[in-house]
Design a protein around this motif. Structure first.
Motif: not given
Length: 250
Positions: A139-158
């Motif tokens: 995700d980082l290598n694709s230019g995603k921000s840490v904020d966007s990654m946190e949102t996605g990871y939260r969805t994953l855990l939910q």
């Protein structure tokens, strides 16, 4: 027809009931002359008998479940390169890593990648008791921000919690990098701090692989990589030890 259809466990249970109600057949001998004491013997305690049978069966189920538990490793190419047959002989460990994979939120319409898109065949359909997640560097290598990654990871855990509340989820920190990938070390550290908070929020185990593999400058140790990103067998052996410790397999 009962003797042809009943399972061994049921036959044993029926035999116990037969002994309880007709003890003469259990000893294969003629009954003694009736006595006053035998005449006053209380009837079988069916409630206690069925309760004992239930408890024995549940105990057997638990033992069988322990034998057949599956542990899933979910991630990208770093996980895909983990030779689970070599590092976990005799253990039911499933490798669900795919090279170049990402968390999977905010994807382009023509990009099918993402662990969020494959939870059914990677976790939910795997009879999993535990899942170890390592995802985010692509995700980082694709230019995603840490904020966007946190949102996605939260969805994953939910989704994991809602679908499989009994599943033990182990959030693994994203690994440090080196060389051409060194620029990602600062956002990796920031993302890992957020992952630790998310793990606590969703009552997951946080597994700190970053500290385990970082050198004094916060980079991936030179002996652990050949390209600054992927791992050597030395690193996998160290990672294996962390999983063994987390699963209490030592």
């Amino acid at each position: 027809m009962i003797h042809r259809l009943a399972s061994p466990a049921l036959c044993t249970f029926l035999a116990l009931l037969l002994q309880a109600t007709h003890p003469v057949f259990a000893e294969d001998k003629k009954p003694d002359a009736p006595t006053a004491e035998k005449a006053k013997a209380p009837p079988p305690d069916w409630g206690a008998i069925f309760k004992m049978h239930w408890q024995n069966r549940v105990r057997a189920f638990k033992e069988q479940n322990l034998v057949f538990q599956n542990v899933v490793l979910l991630g990208d190419s770093i996980t895909e390169g983990f030779d689970v047959a070599k590092h976990f002989p005799g253990r039911r460990v499933l490798n669900r890593g795919i090279g170049a994979d990402v968390i999977g939120n905010n994807m382009a319409p023509d990009d099918p990648r993402g662990v969020l898109q494959r939870l059914d065949n990677s976790v939910f359909d795997c009879a999993a008791t535990d899942v170890f997640i390592l995802i985010g560097i692509n995700d980082l290598n694709s230019g995603k921000s840490v904020d966007s990654m946190e949102t996605g990871y939260r969805t994953l855990l939910q989704r994991l919690r809602e679908h499989s509340p009994e599943l033990r989820v182990h959030v693994q920190s994203v690994l440090p990098t080196r060389g051409n990938h060194d620029k990602q070390n600062t956002p990796v550290r920031e993302f890992n701090a957020r992952l630790k908070r998310l793990a606590a929020e969703y009552k997951c185990t946080f597994v700190d692989l970053h500290s385990l593999m970082a050198d004094g400058e916060g980079r991936l140790k030179a002996e652990f990589t050949n390209d600054g990103l992927h791992l050597t067998e030395t690193a996998y052996a160290l990672w294996r030890g962390k999983i063994l410790e987390t699963m209490s397999w030592n």
